[in-house]
Enzyme design. Structure first.
Site, mmCIF file in Angstrom:
data_model
loop_
_atom_site.group_PDB
_atom_site.id
_atom_site.type_symbol
_atom_site.label_atom_id
_atom_site.label_comp_id
_atom_site.label_asym_id
_atom_site.label_seq_id
_atom_site.Cartn_x
_atom_site.Cartn_y
_atom_site.Cartn_z
ATOM 1 N N ASN A 91 0.827 -1.208 0.000
ATOM 2 C CA ASN A 91 0.000 0.000 0.000
ATOM 3 C C ASN A 91 0.864 1.262 0.000
ATOM 4 O OD1 ASN A 91 -1.999 -1.861 0.201
ATOM 5 N ND2 ASN A 91 -2.416 -1.511 2.373
ATOM 6 N N CYS A 150 13.716 15.740 -14.718
ATOM 7 C CA CYS A 150 14.886 16.225 -13.971
ATOM 8 C C CYS A 150 14.970 15.648 -12.562
ATOM 9 C CB CYS A 150 14.909 17.761 -13.923
ATOM 10 S SG CYS A 150 13.670 18.467 -12.801
ATOM 11 N N CYS A 195 11.647 22.435 -14.946
ATOM 12 C CA CYS A 195 12.098 22.116 -16.309
ATOM 13 C C CYS A 195 10.953 21.914 -17.311
ATOM 14 C CB CYS A 195 12.988 20.868 -16.281
ATOM 15 S SG CYS A 195 12.061 19.332 -16.171
ATOM 16 N N HIS A 229 5.732 -0.533 -2.853
ATOM 17 C CA HIS A 229 5.231 0.173 -4.041
ATOM 18 C C HIS A 229 5.255 1.687 -3.880
ATOM 19 C CE1 HIS A 229 2.919 -3.732 -5.358
ATOM 20 N NE2 HIS A 229 4.219 -3.805 -5.586
HETATM 21 C C1 BJW Z 1 -9.856 -7.691 2.394
HETATM 22 C C2 BJW Z 1 -10.778 -6.844 2.928
HETATM 23 C C3 BJW Z 1 -10.775 -6.700 4.267
HETATM 24 C C4 BJW Z 1 -11.100 -6.802 0.737
HETATM 25 N N1 BJW Z 1 -9.855 -7.378 4.998
HETATM 26 N N2 BJW Z 1 -8.970 -8.381 3.022
HETATM 27 C C5 BJW Z 1 5.768 -12.792 -12.411
HETATM 28 C C6 BJW Z 1 4.655 -13.411 -12.941
HETATM 29 C C7 BJW Z 1 3.706 -12.683 -13.642
HETATM 30 C C8 BJW Z 1 3.855 -11.304 -13.838
HETATM 31 C C9 BJW Z 1 4.969 -10.673 -13.313
HETATM 32 C C10 BJW Z 1 5.903 -11.424 -12.615
HETATM 33 N N3 BJW Z 1 6.868 -10.555 -12.188
HETATM 34 C C11 BJW Z 1 6.564 -9.309 -12.613
HETATM 35 C C12 BJW Z 1 5.419 -9.355 -13.319
HETATM 36 C C13 BJW Z 1 4.771 -8.171 -13.943
HETATM 37 C C14 BJW Z 1 3.933 -7.354 -12.989
HETATM 38 C C15 BJW Z 1 2.811 -8.237 -12.454
HETATM 39 O O1 BJW Z 1 2.823 -8.728 -11.345
HETATM 40 N N4 BJW Z 1 1.759 -8.418 -13.242
HETATM 41 C C16 BJW Z 1 0.614 -9.250 -12.839
HETATM 42 C C17 BJW Z 1 -0.639 -8.349 -12.673
HETATM 43 C C18 BJW Z 1 0.408 -10.329 -13.839
HETATM 44 N N5 BJW Z 1 4.735 -6.789 -11.906
HETATM 45 C C19 BJW Z 1 5.431 -5.667 -12.058
HETATM 46 O O2 BJW Z 1 5.463 -5.071 -13.115
HETATM 47 C C20 BJW Z 1 6.230 -5.179 -10.853
HETATM 48 N N6 BJW Z 1 7.559 -4.874 -11.222
HETATM 49 C C21 BJW Z 1 8.456 -5.836 -11.528
HETATM 50 O O3 BJW Z 1 8.180 -7.012 -11.469
HETATM 51 O O4 BJW Z 1 9.676 -5.350 -11.913
HETATM 52 C C22 BJW Z 1 10.548 -6.235 -12.624
HETATM 53 C C23 BJW Z 1 10.220 -6.049 -14.084
HETATM 54 C C24 BJW Z 1 10.635 -4.887 -14.708
HETATM 55 C C25 BJW Z 1 10.384 -4.728 -16.069
HETATM 56 C C26 BJW Z 1 9.652 -5.701 -16.758
HETATM 57 C C27 BJW Z 1 9.191 -6.838 -16.076
HETATM 58 C C28 BJW Z 1 9.478 -7.011 -14.741
HETATM 59 C C29 BJW Z 1 5.646 -3.876 -10.315
HETATM 60 C C30 BJW Z 1 4.271 -4.033 -9.791
HETATM 61 C C31 BJW Z 1 3.732 -2.664 -9.351
HETATM 62 C C32 BJW Z 1 2.270 -2.716 -8.919
HETATM 63 N N7 BJW Z 1 1.808 -1.395 -8.717
HETATM 64 C C33 BJW Z 1 0.472 -1.172 -8.153
HETATM 65 C C34 BJW Z 1 0.199 0.356 -8.159
HETATM 66 C C35 BJW Z 1 1.034 1.015 -7.064
HETATM 67 C C36 BJW Z 1 0.846 2.500 -7.030
HETATM 68 C C37 BJW Z 1 -0.544 2.922 -6.644
HETATM 69 O O5 BJW Z 1 -1.053 2.559 -5.571
HETATM 70 O O6 BJW Z 1 -1.145 3.624 -7.455
HETATM 71 O O7 BJW Z 1 0.385 -1.705 -6.837
HETATM 72 S S1 BJW Z 1 -0.847 -2.053 -9.031
HETATM 73 C C38 BJW Z 1 -1.786 -2.416 -7.574
HETATM 74 O O8 BJW Z 1 -1.803 -3.847 -7.315
HETATM 75 C C39 BJW Z 1 -0.985 -1.787 -6.411
HETATM 76 C C40 BJW Z 1 -1.149 -2.831 -5.341
HETATM 77 O O9 BJW Z 1 -0.149 -2.666 -4.360
HETATM 78 C C41 BJW Z 1 -1.055 -4.115 -6.119
HETATM 79 C C42 BJW Z 1 -1.619 -5.304 -5.409
HETATM 80 O O10 BJW Z 1 -2.977 -5.151 -5.144
HETATM 81 P P1 BJW Z 1 -3.561 -5.685 -3.770
HETATM 82 O O11 BJW Z 1 -2.985 -4.904 -2.658
HETATM 83 O O12 BJW Z 1 -3.413 -7.141 -3.685
HETATM 84 O O13 BJW Z 1 -5.096 -5.221 -3.883
HETATM 85 P P2 BJW Z 1 -6.309 -5.917 -4.661
HETATM 86 O O14 BJW Z 1 -7.346 -4.893 -4.878
HETATM 87 O O15 BJW Z 1 -5.856 -6.663 -5.849
HETATM 88 O O16 BJW Z 1 -6.850 -7.022 -3.629
HETATM 89 C C43 BJW Z 1 -7.453 -6.656 -2.399
HETATM 90 C C44 BJW Z 1 -7.678 -7.932 -1.593
HETATM 91 O O17 BJW Z 1 -8.178 -7.558 -0.319
HETATM 92 C C45 BJW Z 1 -8.703 -8.895 -2.205
HETATM 93 O O18 BJW Z 1 -8.175 -10.214 -2.184
HETATM 94 C C46 BJW Z 1 -9.912 -8.777 -1.273
HETATM 95 O O19 BJW Z 1 -10.634 -10.004 -1.138
HETATM 96 C C47 BJW Z 1 -9.250 -8.415 0.033
HETATM 97 N N8 BJW Z 1 -10.067 -7.656 0.966
HETATM 98 N N9 BJW Z 1 -11.558 -6.301 1.883
HETATM 99 C C48 BJW Z 1 -8.981 -8.202 4.352
HETATM 100 N N10 BJW Z 1 -11.628 -5.888 4.907
HETATM 101 ZN ZN ZN Z 2 11.715 18.776 -13.911
#
Ligand code: BJW
Ligand code: ZN
Length: 251
Positions: A101, A129, A150, A118
């Site tokens: 988060n 820049c 910039c 993240h």
């Molecule tokens: C409750 C609840 C309650 C509801 N109590 N629970 C290996 C395999 C496949 C793909 C990849 C891999 N390695 C890398 C990749 C690519 C990619 C990726 O993972 N893609 C997949 C989608 C397929 N990953 C990346 O690109 C990452 N970088 C990387 O790997 O670098 C190396 C690289 C470089 C160049 C090329 C290739 C690789 C970076 C990932 C960045 C993700 N960024 C975000 C945005 C962050 C900024 C922002 O906030 O705006 O991060 S996307 C978004 O998803 C955000 C979150 O942190 C992230 C995860 O989401 P999260 O937290 O799990 O939320 P939800 O909504 O999905 O789920 C909520 C859950 O809560 C649910 O299960 C509900 O049931 C539950 N819930 N109420 C408890 N009360």
């Molecule tokens: Zn700048």
């Protein structure tokens, strides 16, 4: 809430605890998740908004999404789930919170060791820049966030798809996951890598892995225990159970 014997035993003996959190832990504070019924903004997928490609295609739209989320964060507070992790840290000193988060709610609640995988939505910097820009004072031209130094585009200091995670936070998180004897995976869909690999890293190194989520997730099969329910209810129950089994309760 019934805590299974395996988890009670782990709570009694654990010395190193790590918790991976996702958007679900902040849901009860009123912060929207990324996926699922309440997770979509303007019916767009996270990948369309949280990527450099999406930003360059429509900087004003992506900026509007971040401005919208920042406005929500002005109005919300940490919830019982965040606070329970602070209580757990008192029982298990050195407890590490690894969060996907960007909302800063773990620190606001009082957790002391937080790795933000993240980034953090409060910061921005210029894509050209590198100049830092406070989140409240970014100049807009036709809705596009512009650098006053910039003229480049300003972006939030968060990690988008295709971008590397901050090196030190990532390395420390892997280390803490490998070292953990109890690993909690809380409120994450387990779809986004590499964060989603940490419960597997912990399990392969011998930790008891506990999932806290009202729904099943791809992490369920890797978890030793799944506690089905909202984090704000399950985690306080876990704290109570831990207080009951730790020899010298410190809180
Ligand atoms: C409750 C609840 C309650 C509801 N109590 N629970 C290996 C395999 C496949 C793909 C990849 C891999 N390695 C890398 C990749 C690519 C990619 C990726 O993972 N893609 C997949 C989608 C397929 N990953 C990346 O690109 C990452 N970088 C990387 O790997 O670098 C190396 C690289 C470089 C160049 C090329 C290739 C690789 C970076 C990932 C960045 C993700 N960024 C975000 C945005 C962050 C900024 C922002 O906030 O705006 O991060 S996307 C978004 O998803 C955000 C979150 O942190 C992230 C995860 O989401 P999260 O937290 O799990 O939320 P939800 O909504 O999905 O789920 C909520 C859950 O809560 C649910 O299960 C509900 O049931 C539950 N819930 N109420 C408890 N009360
Ligand atoms: Zn700048």
């Amino acid at each position: 809430m019934i805590i299974p014997p395996l988890l009670l035993k782990s709570l009694a003996t654990a010395t190193r605890v790590a918790a991976l959190t996702g958007a679900g832990i902040s849901a009860e504070s009123g912060v929207p998740t990324f996926r699922g019924a309440n997770g979509l903004w303007k019916e767009m997928r996270a990948e369309e908004l949280a990527s450099m490609e999406g930003f360059l295609k429509n900087p004003a739209l992506v900026w509007e999404w971040y401005a919208h989320r920042r406005a929500i964060l002005q109005t919300v507070q940490p919830n019982a789930g965040h606070r329970a992790l602070v209580d757990l840290e008192r029982l298990y000193p050195g407890l590490v919170v690894i969060t996907q988060n960007v909302d800063g709610l773990h620190r606001r609640a009082g957790s002391s060791r937080v790795y933000e995988l993240h980034g953090n939505i409060e910061r921005n910097s210029c894509t050209a820049c590198g100049e830092p820009h406070p989140s409240t004072a970014v100049a807009l031209r036709d809705g596009r966030p512009m650098c006053t130094r910039c003229g480049g585009l300003v972006r939030p200091d968060v990690v988008w798809f295709g971008e590397l995670l901050p090196e030190e936070e990532w390395e420390e998180s892997v280390r803490a996951s490998r070292a953990a004897d109890l690993f909690l995976s809380i409120g994450t869909s387990g779809l986004v890598f590499p964060a989603a690999s940490l419960p597997l890293v912990a399990r392969d190194a011998g930790a008891v892995v506990v999932e806290v989520n009202p729904e099943e997730s791809p992490l369920t099969v890797a978890a030793d225990v799944s506690l089905r329910g909202p984090a704000g209810e399950v985690l306080p129950a876990l704290v109570e159970a831990a207080r009951g089994v730790t020899r010298s309760p410190r809180a």
